[in-house]
Scaffold this motif. Structure first.
Motif, PDB file in Angstrom:
ATOM      1  N   VAL A 127       0.865  -1.175   0.000  1.00 28.17           N
ATOM      2  CA  VAL A 127       0.000   0.000   0.000  1.00 28.17           C
ATOM      3  C   VAL A 127       0.905   1.229   0.000  1.00 28.17           C
ATOM      4  O   VAL A 127       1.699   1.419   0.924  1.00 28.17           O
ATOM      5  N   LEU A 128       0.792   2.046  -1.033  1.00 32.14           N
ATOM      6  CA  LEU A 128       1.605   3.256  -1.133  1.00 32.14           C
ATOM      7  C   LEU A 128       0.767   4.435  -0.660  1.00 32.14           C
ATOM      8  O   LEU A 128      -0.222   4.801  -1.298  1.00 32.14           O
ATOM      9  N   ALA A 129       1.160   5.013   0.481  1.00 32.27           N
ATOM     10  CA  ALA A 129       0.422   6.105   1.098  1.00 32.27           C
ATOM     11  C   ALA A 129       1.200   7.404   0.949  1.00 32.27           C
ATOM     12  O   ALA A 129       2.299   7.530   1.493  1.00 32.27           O
ATOM     13  N   ALA A 137       7.447   4.943  -6.984  1.00 30.66           N
ATOM     14  CA  ALA A 137       6.212   4.168  -7.084  1.00 30.66           C
ATOM     15  C   ALA A 137       6.372   3.011  -8.067  1.00 30.66           C
ATOM     16  O   ALA A 137       5.983   1.872  -7.787  1.00 30.66           O
ATOM     17  N   GLY A 138       6.957   3.290  -9.221  1.00 30.78           N
ATOM     18  CA  GLY A 138       7.164   2.231 -10.204  1.00 30.78           C
ATOM     19  C   GLY A 138       8.121   1.167  -9.717  1.00 30.78           C
ATOM     20  O   GLY A 138       7.920  -0.034  -9.962  1.00 30.78           O
ATOM     21  N   THR A 139       9.161   1.568  -8.984  1.00 36.13           N
ATOM     22  CA  THR A 139      10.129   0.601  -8.476  1.00 36.13           C
ATOM     23  C   THR A 139       9.515  -0.279  -7.399  1.00 36.13           C
ATOM     24  O   THR A 139       9.771  -1.486  -7.348  1.00 36.13           O
ATOM     25  N   VAL A 140       8.694   0.301  -6.523  1.00 32.46           N
ATOM     26  CA  VAL A 140       8.013  -0.513  -5.510  1.00 32.46           C
ATOM     27  C   VAL A 140       7.075  -1.502  -6.174  1.00 32.46           C
ATOM     28  O   VAL A 140       6.970  -2.664  -5.768  1.00 32.46           O
ATOM     29  N   LEU A 141       6.385  -1.067  -7.213  1.00 31.95           N
ATOM     30  CA  LEU A 141       5.505  -1.977  -7.942  1.00 31.95           C
ATOM     31  C   LEU A 141       6.307  -3.144  -8.528  1.00 31.95           C
ATOM     32  O   LEU A 141       5.881  -4.300  -8.461  1.00 31.95           O
ATOM     33  N   ARG A 142       7.476  -2.846  -9.052  1.00 27.42           N
ATOM     34  CA  ARG A 142       8.352  -3.886  -9.590  1.00 27.42           C
ATOM     35  C   ARG A 142       8.808  -4.832  -8.481  1.00 27.42           C
ATOM     36  O   ARG A 142       8.832  -6.059  -8.661  1.00 27.42           O
ATOM     37  N   ALA A 147       8.456 -10.065  -5.622  1.00 26.57           N
ATOM     38  CA  ALA A 147       8.273 -10.787  -4.362  1.00 26.57           C
ATOM     39  C   ALA A 147       7.033 -11.672  -4.385  1.00 26.57           C
ATOM     40  O   ALA A 147       6.760 -12.385  -3.410  1.00 26.57           O
ATOM     41  N   GLY A 148       6.268 -11.607  -5.458  1.00 26.02           N
ATOM     42  CA  GLY A 148       5.076 -12.448  -5.564  1.00 26.02           C
ATOM     43  C   GLY A 148       3.858 -11.855  -4.890  1.00 26.02           C
ATOM     44  O   GLY A 148       2.928 -12.591  -4.536  1.00 26.02           O
ATOM     45  N   ALA A 149       3.836 -10.529  -4.688  1.00 20.89           N
ATOM     46  CA  ALA A 149       2.666  -9.895  -4.076  1.00 20.89           C
ATOM     47  C   ALA A 149       1.442 -10.069  -4.962  1.00 20.89           C
ATOM     48  O   ALA A 149       1.554 -10.254  -6.179  1.00 20.89           O
ATOM     49  N   ASP A 150       0.281  -9.976  -4.348  1.00 26.05           N
ATOM     50  CA  ASP A 150      -0.968 -10.175  -5.075  1.00 26.05           C
ATOM     51  C   ASP A 150      -1.539  -8.894  -5.653  1.00 26.05           C
ATOM     52  O   ASP A 150      -2.357  -8.939  -6.586  1.00 26.05           O
ATOM     53  N   ALA A 151      -1.152  -7.742  -5.105  1.00 25.10           N
ATOM     54  CA  ALA A 151      -1.696  -6.477  -5.584  1.00 25.10           C
ATOM     55  C   ALA A 151      -0.916  -5.319  -4.978  1.00 25.10           C
ATOM     56  O   ALA A 151      -0.199  -5.480  -3.989  1.00 25.10           O
ATOM     57  N   VAL A 152      -1.092  -4.151  -5.589  1.00 15.96           N
ATOM     58  CA  VAL A 152      -0.553  -2.896  -5.070  1.00 15.96           C
ATOM     59  C   VAL A 152      -1.696  -1.897  -5.011  1.00 15.96           C
ATOM     60  O   VAL A 152      -2.496  -1.804  -5.948  1.00 15.96           O
ATOM     61  N   ILE A 153      -1.781  -1.178  -3.901  1.00 13.60           N
ATOM     62  CA  ILE A 153      -2.816  -0.169  -3.712  1.00 13.60           C
ATOM     63  C   ILE A 153      -2.137   1.185  -3.567  1.00 13.60           C
ATOM     64  O   ILE A 153      -1.232   1.353  -2.744  1.00 13.60           O
ATOM     65  N   PHE A 175       1.864  -4.452 -15.679  1.00 10.94           N
ATOM     66  CA  PHE A 175       0.948  -5.326 -16.401  1.00 10.94           C
ATOM     67  C   PHE A 175       0.817  -6.712 -15.764  1.00 10.94           C
ATOM     68  O   PHE A 175       0.104  -7.563 -16.295  1.00 10.94           O
ATOM     69  N   HIS A 176       1.505  -6.931 -14.650  1.00 11.89           N
ATOM     70  CA  HIS A 176       1.557  -8.281 -14.079  1.00 11.89           C
ATOM     71  C   HIS A 176       0.653  -8.502 -12.885  1.00 11.89           C
ATOM     72  O   HIS A 176       0.314  -9.640 -12.578  1.00 11.89           O
ATOM     73  N   LEU A 177       0.314  -7.447 -12.138  1.00 12.20           N
ATOM     74  CA  LEU A 177      -0.474  -7.664 -10.924  1.00 12.20           C
ATOM     75  C   LEU A 177      -1.508  -6.555 -10.771  1.00 12.20           C
ATOM     76  O   LEU A 177      -1.327  -5.461 -11.283  1.00 12.20           O
ATOM     77  N   PRO A 178      -2.612  -6.853 -10.082  1.00 10.52           N
ATOM     78  CA  PRO A 178      -3.678  -5.861  -9.950  1.00 10.52           C
ATOM     79  C   PRO A 178      -3.206  -4.615  -9.200  1.00 10.52           C
ATOM     80  O   PRO A 178      -2.442  -4.700  -8.239  1.00 10.52           O
ATOM     81  N   VAL A 179      -3.696  -3.468  -9.641  1.00 13.87           N
ATOM     82  CA  VAL A 179      -3.385  -2.191  -9.004  1.00 13.87           C
ATOM     83  C   VAL A 179      -4.692  -1.445  -8.762  1.00 13.87           C
ATOM     84  O   VAL A 179      -5.527  -1.336  -9.661  1.00 13.87           O
ATOM     85  N   ALA A 180      -4.864  -0.961  -7.527  1.00 15.87           N
ATOM     86  CA  ALA A 180      -6.001  -0.099  -7.195  1.00 15.87           C
ATOM     87  C   ALA A 180      -5.469   1.302  -6.970  1.00 15.87           C
ATOM     88  O   ALA A 180      -4.393   1.483  -6.398  1.00 15.87           O
TER      89      ALA A 180
END
Length: 297
Positions: A127-129, A137-142, A147-153, A175-180
């Motif tokens: 969760v990026l607050a 932000a892009g690097t954390v998403l990467r 790490a096999g996370a299921d999503a990024v918010i 393009f690999h994992l869900p983002v809210a």
């Protein structure tokens, strides 16, 4: 002889429409963004939108790039993407990098509703607050993807993940994992907690130590990590929402870790806890110790 440029004018309506996507207001209005370079374009071409249509709706390629990446253009066309070979100047005008790579794609937004992410029963999330830097932000998403996370918010006060710099920094992981996106942090914590996800705030001043959390087995369950602003970290009201505030231990003389590094350490600690190894090898009995003779019945 390479492919001939179909688009040679930077004033073409298609080019003008694509160029506007460099601005957040136009991206939000059109729900389109730009992805640049072969890695991002390849991932976009392989991705399908929720309605089954192509995520990559249009691709501009210089004649040289079209020749070098012929298989990529063919895959894009097969996926239903509109492909145009355009002049060097045209494609350079769409590029946000110092050294353009000759490929720029127009993609549909990818974000998902928070409710859908929670309904999928995620085990690891970032969760990026109030994260404002698009590169971070892009690097954390990467990192989350690796790490096999299921999503990024991304909370409502965070940077647009479709910012060109954020897209590049994600190296295709967008393009690999869900983002809210645009989720108030209190709402994200409330929904995740209700789904049984333990929410941890990563903060250098935390009263819990990451190593202790890992050793005690408290990272093995579903976990969401909240990461804060690059300059001032997490505000007190955000830390108060979390189940615990955890610090990455500094064993050397460094003052602190930057956001992306801290996120990688925390996410991988959770990934390791959630994917336990085979455990320690069984200890040999005294009868099988080196140099001993087997005991006779």
């Amino acid at each position: 002889m390479g492919p001939h440029a179909e688009l040679t004018s930077s004033h073409s309506p298609r080019v003008v429409a694509a160029r506007r996507l460099a601005r957040r207001g136009f991206r939000g209005k059109e729900r389109r963004f730009l992805a640049e370079g072969p890695q991002a374009v390849r991932e976009a071409a392989a991705h399908r939108a929720a309605d089954g249509g192509p995520t990559l709706v249009e691709l501009f390629a210089t004649p040289d790039a079209a020749e070098r990446h012929g298989e990529l253009l063919a895959a894009a066309r097969a996926a239903g993407t509109r492909v145009a070979v355009a002049g060097e100047t045209v494609v350079a005008g769409l590029s946000q990098t110092v050294t353009p790579q000759g490929l720029v794609g127009v993609c549909r937004f990818l974000d998902r509703p928070l409710a859908g992410i929670v309904a999928a029963r995620p085990r690891l999330l970032a969760v990026l607050a109030h994260v404002r830097d698009p590169g971070n932000a892009g690097t954390v998403l990467r990192c989350a993807d690796a790490a096999g996370a299921d999503a990024v918010i991304l909370t409502d006060a965070s940077v647009d993940p479709y910012n060109p710099k954020a897209v590049r920094a994600s190296a295709g992981s967008l393009f690999h994992l869900p983002v809210a996106t645009g989720v108030p942090v209190a709402e994200a914590v409330r929904e995740l907690s209700a789904a049984g996800v333990r929410v941890l705030a990563a903060d250098g001043a935390g009263d819990r130590d990451l190593d202790d959390e890992l050793d005690a087995g408290r990272l093995a369950g579903p976990t969401a990590w909240i990461f804060g602003n690059e300059a001032w970290g997490l505000p007190e009201e955000t830390r108060a929402l979390a189940d615990a505030v955890v610090a990455v231990p500094i064993h050397g003389r460094a003052e602190s870790l930057n956001l992306a590094t801290a996120a990688a350490v925390c996410l991988y600690a959770s990934a390791r806890a959630q994917r336990p190894g085979p455990g320690p090898a069984p200890r040999p009995s005294p009868d099988s110790a080196p140099g001993s003779s087997p005991r006779l019945p």
